[in-house]
Design a protein around this motif. Structure first.
Motif, PDB file in Angstrom:
ATOM      1  N   MET A 143       0.692  -1.418  -0.287  1.00  0.00           N
ATOM      2  CA  MET A 143      -0.249   0.058   0.057  1.00  0.00           C
ATOM      3  C   MET A 143       0.838   1.070  -0.125  1.00  0.00           C
ATOM      4  SD  MET A 143      -3.430  -1.111   2.588  1.00  0.00           S
ATOM      5  CE  MET A 143      -3.829   0.478   2.525  1.00  0.00           C
ATOM      6  N   THR A 144       0.260   2.464  -0.662  1.00  0.00           N
ATOM      7  CA  THR A 144       0.982   3.632  -0.463  1.00  0.00           C
ATOM      8  C   THR A 144       0.161   4.113   0.364  1.00  0.00           C
ATOM      9  OG1 THR A 144      -0.556   4.392  -1.870  1.00  0.00           O
ATOM     10  CG2 THR A 144       1.263   3.487  -2.862  1.00  0.00           C
ATOM     11  N   VAL A 145       1.611   5.171   1.076  1.00  0.00           N
ATOM     12  CA  VAL A 145       1.600   5.684   2.054  1.00  0.00           C
ATOM     13  C   VAL A 145       1.224   7.439   1.613  1.00  0.00           C
ATOM     14  CG1 VAL A 145       1.945   6.748   4.329  1.00  0.00           C
ATOM     15  CG2 VAL A 145       3.183   4.818   3.826  1.00  0.00           C
ATOM     16  N   ALA A 146      -0.044   7.031   2.386  1.00  0.00           N
ATOM     17  CA  ALA A 146      -0.618   9.132   1.937  1.00  0.00           C
ATOM     18  C   ALA A 146      -0.305  10.107   2.619  1.00  0.00           C
ATOM     19  CB  ALA A 146      -2.708   9.048   1.965  1.00  0.00           C
ATOM     20  N   LEU A 147       0.933  10.779   1.604  1.00  0.00           N
ATOM     21  CA  LEU A 147       1.062  12.718   2.392  1.00  0.00           C
ATOM     22  C   LEU A 147      -0.137  13.256   2.639  1.00  0.00           C
ATOM     23  CD1 LEU A 147       4.885  11.792   1.301  1.00  0.00           C
ATOM     24  CD2 LEU A 147       3.341  11.171   3.578  1.00  0.00           C
ATOM     25  N   CYS A 148      -0.033  14.370   3.488  1.00  0.00           N
ATOM     26  CA  CYS A 148      -0.826  15.595   3.419  1.00  0.00           C
ATOM     27  C   CYS A 148      -0.025  16.203   2.807  1.00  0.00           C
ATOM     28  CB  CYS A 148      -0.257  15.532   5.118  1.00  0.00           C
ATOM     29  SG  CYS A 148      -1.410  17.605   5.097  1.00  0.00           S
ATOM     30  N   PRO A 149      -1.110  16.982   1.582  1.00  0.00           N
ATOM     31  CA  PRO A 149      -0.727  17.779   0.907  1.00  0.00           C
ATOM     32  C   PRO A 149      -0.309  19.261   1.528  1.00  0.00           C
ATOM     33  CG  PRO A 149      -3.108  17.353   1.313  1.00  0.00           C
ATOM     34  CD  PRO A 149      -2.472  16.434   1.480  1.00  0.00           C
ATOM     35  N   ILE A 150      -0.121  19.010   2.074  1.00  0.00           N
ATOM     36  CA  ILE A 150       0.044  20.918   3.051  1.00  0.00           C
ATOM     37  C   ILE A 150       1.175  20.676   2.944  1.00  0.00           C
ATOM     38  CG2 ILE A 150      -0.645  22.099   4.159  1.00  0.00           C
ATOM     39  CD1 ILE A 150      -3.104  22.335   2.254  1.00  0.00           C
ATOM     40  N   CYS A 151       1.756  20.085   4.253  1.00  0.00           N
ATOM     41  CA  CYS A 151       3.009  19.756   4.758  1.00  0.00           C
ATOM     42  C   CYS A 151       3.786  18.755   4.051  1.00  0.00           C
ATOM     43  CB  CYS A 151       2.825  19.406   6.185  1.00  0.00           C
ATOM     44  SG  CYS A 151       2.604  18.616   6.801  1.00  0.00           S
ATOM     45  N   ARG A 152       2.778  17.511   3.717  1.00  0.00           N
ATOM     46  CA  ARG A 152       3.824  17.222   2.929  1.00  0.00           C
ATOM     47  C   ARG A 152       4.827  15.715   3.636  1.00  0.00           C
ATOM     48  NH1 ARG A 152       2.673  16.651  -2.345  1.00  0.00           N
ATOM     49  NH2 ARG A 152       2.111  18.965  -2.989  1.00  0.00           N
ATOM     50  N   LYS A 153       4.368  16.105   4.941  1.00  0.00           N
ATOM     51  CA  LYS A 153       5.481  15.299   6.260  1.00  0.00           C
ATOM     52  C   LYS A 153       4.990  13.731   6.577  1.00  0.00           C
ATOM     53  CE  LYS A 153       8.029  19.169   6.343  1.00  0.00           C
ATOM     54  NZ  LYS A 153       8.997  20.190   7.652  1.00  0.00           N
ATOM     55  N   SER A 154       3.568  14.999   7.073  1.00  0.00           N
ATOM     56  CA  SER A 154       3.398  13.372   8.046  1.00  0.00           C
ATOM     57  C   SER A 154       1.855  12.959   7.194  1.00  0.00           C
ATOM     58  CB  SER A 154       2.011  14.762   8.941  1.00  0.00           C
ATOM     59  OG  SER A 154       2.684  14.981   9.775  1.00  0.00           O
ATOM     60  N   GLU A 155       1.713  11.422   7.656  1.00  0.00           N
ATOM     61  CA  GLU A 155       1.193  10.545   6.708  1.00  0.00           C
ATOM     62  C   GLU A 155      -0.269  11.310   7.436  1.00  0.00           C
ATOM     63  OE1 GLU A 155       0.841   6.137   7.535  1.00  0.00           O
ATOM     64  OE2 GLU A 155       2.994   6.594   7.922  1.00  0.00           O
ATOM     65  N   ALA A 156      -1.589  11.208   5.972  1.00  0.00           N
ATOM     66  CA  ALA A 156      -2.924  11.758   5.884  1.00  0.00           C
ATOM     67  C   ALA A 156      -3.600  11.110   7.071  1.00  0.00           C
ATOM     68  CB  ALA A 156      -3.125  11.632   5.097  1.00  0.00           C
ATOM     69  N   ASP A 157      -3.828  11.079   8.291  1.00  0.00           N
ATOM     70  CA  ASP A 157      -5.095  11.195   8.892  1.00  0.00           C
ATOM     71  C   ASP A 157      -6.130  10.217   8.750  1.00  0.00           C
ATOM     72  OD1 ASP A 157      -6.850  10.597  11.382  1.00  0.00           O
ATOM     73  OD2 ASP A 157      -5.715  11.704  12.686  1.00  0.00           O
TER      74      ASP A 157
END
Ligand code: ZN
Length: 56
Positions: A1-15
């Protein structure tokens, strides 16, 4: 599975709770950007510039 990164900070995984963002904070940031980009609405007149009745 691919980890969805937050489109805003692109650092954290999407919750999942705030998908696709990592937090409510980033979700708000996106919302504000969206508003800022669409704030100018054609046809929107200034407040108080309505036609005023003129006294003859
Ligand atoms: Zn984020």
């Amino acid at each position: 599975m691919t980890v969805a990164l937050c489109p805003i900070c692109r650092k954290s995984e999407a919750d999942p709770k705030y998908r696709p963002f990592c937090s409510r904070r980033c979700s708000d940031v996106d919302l504000q950007r969206w508003f800022a980009g669409s704030y100018v609405i054609p046809g929107e007149a200034d407040e108080g510039s309505d036609e005023e009745p003129q006294n003859d």
